[in-house]
Write a protein that holds these residues in place. Structure first.
Motif, short mmCIF file in Angstrom:
data_model
loop_
_atom_site.label_atom_id
_atom_site.label_comp_id
_atom_site.label_asym_id
_atom_site.label_seq_id
_atom_site.Cartn_x
_atom_site.Cartn_y
_atom_site.Cartn_z
N TYR A 1 -12.80 0.26 -9.62
CA TYR A 1 -12.93 -0.10 -8.21
C TYR A 1 -12.09 -1.33 -7.88
N TRP A 2 -11.67 -1.37 -6.63
CA TRP A 2 -10.92 -2.53 -6.10
C TRP A 2 -11.54 -2.84 -4.75
N GLY A 3 -12.15 -4.00 -4.63
CA GLY A 3 -12.82 -4.35 -3.38
C GLY A 3 -12.09 -5.47 -2.68
N ALA A 4 -12.12 -5.45 -1.36
CA ALA A 4 -11.53 -6.53 -0.56
C ALA A 4 -12.10 -6.43 0.86
N HIS A 5 -11.99 -7.53 1.60
CA HIS A 5 -12.34 -7.42 3.01
C HIS A 5 -11.31 -6.54 3.70
N LYS A 6 -11.73 -5.78 4.69
CA LYS A 6 -10.79 -4.83 5.32
C LYS A 6 -9.60 -5.52 5.98
N ASP A 7 -9.72 -6.84 6.30
CA ASP A 7 -8.60 -7.58 6.88
C ASP A 7 -7.61 -8.08 5.83
N ASN A 8 -7.95 -7.96 4.57
CA ASN A 8 -7.09 -8.46 3.50
C ASN A 8 -6.01 -7.40 3.20
N TYR A 9 -5.06 -7.34 4.14
CA TYR A 9 -4.07 -6.24 4.07
C TYR A 9 -3.18 -6.34 2.84
N LYS A 10 -2.92 -7.58 2.35
CA LYS A 10 -2.08 -7.72 1.15
C LYS A 10 -2.76 -7.04 -0.05
N SER A 11 -4.04 -7.38 -0.21
CA SER A 11 -4.79 -6.81 -1.33
C SER A 11 -4.89 -5.28 -1.20
N ILE A 12 -5.15 -4.82 0.02
CA ILE A 12 -5.33 -3.38 0.21
C ILE A 12 -4.01 -2.64 0.03
N ASN A 13 -2.91 -3.22 0.54
CA ASN A 13 -1.59 -2.60 0.31
C ASN A 13 -1.31 -2.49 -1.18
N LEU A 14 -1.62 -3.56 -1.89
CA LEU A 14 -1.37 -3.56 -3.33
C LEU A 14 -2.21 -2.49 -4.03
N ALA A 15 -3.50 -2.46 -3.68
CA ALA A 15 -4.38 -1.47 -4.30
C ALA A 15 -3.85 -0.04 -4.07
N LYS A 16 -3.49 0.25 -2.83
CA LYS A 16 -3.00 1.61 -2.52
C LYS A 16 -1.74 1.91 -3.32
N SER A 17 -0.85 0.92 -3.41
CA SER A 17 0.41 1.20 -4.10
C SER A 17 0.21 1.35 -5.61
N LEU A 18 -0.93 0.86 -6.11
CA LEU A 18 -1.23 1.05 -7.53
C LEU A 18 -2.00 2.36 -7.78
N GLY A 19 -2.27 3.10 -6.72
CA GLY A 19 -2.90 4.41 -6.90
C GLY A 19 -4.36 4.47 -6.51
N PHE A 20 -4.92 3.40 -5.96
CA PHE A 20 -6.33 3.43 -5.53
C PHE A 20 -6.46 4.19 -4.22
N VAL A 21 -7.56 4.89 -4.06
CA VAL A 21 -7.81 5.61 -2.81
C VAL A 21 -9.11 5.09 -2.18
N TYR A 22 -9.16 5.15 -0.85
CA TYR A 22 -10.31 4.64 -0.10
C TYR A 22 -11.60 5.35 -0.50
N LEU A 23 -12.65 4.54 -0.70
CA LEU A 23 -13.95 5.13 -1.02
C LEU A 23 -14.99 4.83 0.05
N SER A 24 -15.13 3.54 0.43
CA SER A 24 -16.24 3.21 1.34
C SER A 24 -16.03 1.84 1.99
#
Ligand SMILES: CC(C)(COP(=O)(O)OP(=O)(O)OC[C@H]1O[C@@H](n2cnc3c(N)ncnc32)[C@H](O)[C@@H]1OP(=O)(O)O)[C@@H](O)C(=O)NCCC(=O)NCCS
Length: 148
Positions: free
Chosen positions: A108-131
């Protein structure tokens, strides 16, 4: 903000490095998505520039009912060393650990939804949205049972 590390069998150097890095990460950054649990921490790696600790990658483990054993990633880099590829390396190091670990079924990779840097990074590493929870924290995952 509470940081615990006592339960993890880290060396004094790792513990000191972790404290030094986290002391330089702002409260705002922490509110963007850290959740550190001393009873569940399983992995900690400190990253250095020369002898100076500048970043960490860590994972805590828990069991999710109906799913199995989960590793949850947190990472942080001190300001001044961001935007140079280190976050990607740290994330990949954590993934590599989780992928090799037989009992882990999801990462899992968690972040606040406004933390776009973290979320961009997670997506580019292959993580997909869960909840998303009711405080705006989102969870992304790599499901090992679906990757090959
Ligand atoms: C989020 C964080 C770890 C990113 O680390 P970083 O070293 O700056 O990231 P990298 O340079 O490796 O960049 C990797 C990816 O992150 C995303 N990213 C990084 N900086 C970004 C920015 N300013 N804007 C948009 N996306 C960004 C991009 O997807 C980037 O990939 P790209 O370079 O191919 O576009 C870092 O900003 C940080 O420590 N933030 C505070 C703590 C935190 O929020 N941790 C995550 C929650 S657990």
């Amino acid at each position: 903000m509470a940081i615990f590390i006592e339960a993890y069998t880290a060396s004094k150097k790792e513990k000191d490095g972790f404290k030094e890095v986290t002391s330089q990460i702002s409260e705002e950054d922490f509110n963007n998505g850290f959740c550190i649990d001393k009873n569940r921490m399983e992995y900690l790696k400190i990253y250095y520039e020369k002898d100076k600790p500048i970043a960490f990658g860590m994972m805590d483990r828990y069991r999710e009912t109906g799913v199995g054993s989960i590793l949850n990633i947190s990472l942080g880099i001190i300001p001044g060393h961001r935007g140079q590829g280190l976050g990607r390396k740290i994330g990949q190091d954590c993934i590599n650990f989780g992928m090799k670990d037989k009992k882990t079924v999801r990462i899992y990779w968690g972040a606040h939804k406004d933390n776009y840097k973290s979320i961009n990074l997670a997506k580019s590493l292959g993580f997909v949205y869960l909840s998303e929870d009711n405080k705006g924290y989102v969870c992304y995952m790599i499901d090992k049972t679906k990757s090959n």
